[in-house]
Design an enzyme around this catalytic site. Sequence first.
Site, PDB file in Angstrom:
ATOM      1  N   VAL A 144     -14.336 -11.554 -54.567  1.00 63.30           N
ATOM      2  CA  VAL A 144     -15.437 -10.742 -55.085  1.00 63.30           C
ATOM      3  C   VAL A 144     -16.491 -11.629 -55.732  1.00 63.30           C
ATOM      4  O   VAL A 144     -17.696 -11.397 -55.593  1.00 63.30           O
ATOM      5  CB  VAL A 144     -14.927  -9.689 -56.081  1.00 63.30           C
ATOM      6  CG1 VAL A 144     -16.064  -8.786 -56.538  1.00 63.30           C
ATOM      7  CG2 VAL A 144     -13.818  -8.845 -55.455  1.00 63.30           C
ATOM      8  N   ASP A 145     -16.065 -12.676 -56.427  1.00 62.96           N
ATOM      9  CA  ASP A 145     -17.022 -13.627 -56.989  1.00 62.96           C
ATOM     10  C   ASP A 145     -17.874 -14.245 -55.885  1.00 62.96           C
ATOM     11  O   ASP A 145     -19.101 -14.383 -56.015  1.00 62.96           O
ATOM     12  CB  ASP A 145     -16.291 -14.744 -57.731  1.00 62.96           C
ATOM     13  CG  ASP A 145     -15.710 -14.300 -59.063  1.00 62.96           C
ATOM     14  OD1 ASP A 145     -16.060 -13.203 -59.540  1.00 62.96           O
ATOM     15  OD2 ASP A 145     -14.895 -15.052 -59.628  1.00 62.96           O
ATOM     16  N   VAL A 146     -17.221 -14.633 -54.796  1.00 61.19           N
ATOM     17  CA  VAL A 146     -17.941 -15.269 -53.685  1.00 61.19           C
ATOM     18  C   VAL A 146     -18.917 -14.289 -53.049  1.00 61.19           C
ATOM     19  O   VAL A 146     -20.089 -14.620 -52.798  1.00 61.19           O
ATOM     20  CB  VAL A 146     -16.947 -15.809 -52.645  1.00 61.19           C
ATOM     21  CG1 VAL A 146     -17.684 -16.347 -51.423  1.00 61.19           C
ATOM     22  CG2 VAL A 146     -16.062 -16.893 -53.247  1.00 61.19           C
TER      23      VAL A 146
END
Length: 360
Positions: A144-146
């Site tokens: 999700v960060d990516v």
Amino acid sequence: MLLADLGADVIKVEHPEGGDDTRAWGPPHAHDEATYYLSVNRNKRSLALDLRDRDNRRRAEELVRRADILFENFRPGTMDKYQLGYEQARQINPRLVYCSVTGFGAGAGAALPGYDLLIQAVGGLMSVTGPAPGQPVKTGVALVDVLTGLHAAIGVLAALRHRDATGEGQHVEVNLLTCLLSSLVNQAGGYTLAGKVPGILGNRHPSIAPYEVFQAKDRPLVIAVGNDRQFAALCRGLDAPELAADPRFAGNTSRVAHVDELAEHLGKLLSARNAADWFEHLTPLGVPCGPVNDLAQAFDLAEHLGLAPRATIDGPDGPNGPSMDLVANPIGLSRTPPRYQRRPPRLGEHTGDLTAWLDA
């Protein structure tokens, strides 16, 4: 980092005491630094500033005045406290593209902490990921960060395009939760369009079959059949053409309806040979398949295919010391290819030069 690879001069502003949290996210370590930090910080310069200090804040304001883009991922309201929120920043530099990355937006979710694992849970990703119903599992990387970083970069590039045409900057806002919901594509669309709440299917696909992991003689093998032609080729390759003629398996919709029976037939056939043998045998027939590789095998495959997955850069001791092998930027550009000019910076490494530039 992706923008820096593509030519941006990125100045990473960090607190003098500790800096970026990922500097401490280890093991593993390389060159006495956490590989987590090293993996996402090449081509940047580090400027150590304490925004509570008046002189440091003045330098930050001068940096805003000279910048094209500002990224910040504090909780909403934090930058306002330092007189560096969007409304204040646009007064300093009306051409500035100001990007805020949050966990749950700047409204009712402003106070919620935005950690990847938390978002995977509350955002539904874990509800469709795992070996079986009732056994939710996170992805093996902070996905999700990516995804949010990629959405942020796209938003910023669109805002820069607008700025170049009109001279007007703007506020770009992305949050982890809605970036995840958008990235759930067909699963999210099935809910919004048809009210279908998906569940965990293990390694199977909700709409395609056979599209899952099978156990070959030596290790797991993926079969990713996307249409009837590929399924017929698979059956020929397995010396079982009768499966393609079976009414239960003749079309994709019926294969999905009888996926357990289909998997039982295919599992018996695929267990007879090693995964690499099936890959070499089935791939020329047009069947998408491949063994489940570890990362070393995955890099070997990319290198074998001539995709150059590594980027070599000088280590902390410069060109006379050991080099760093980082993961290459995957974007190919014929005129302006990605560059790898700076190793990930030590905390505050460029503060002296940058402070002199800002004070000039």
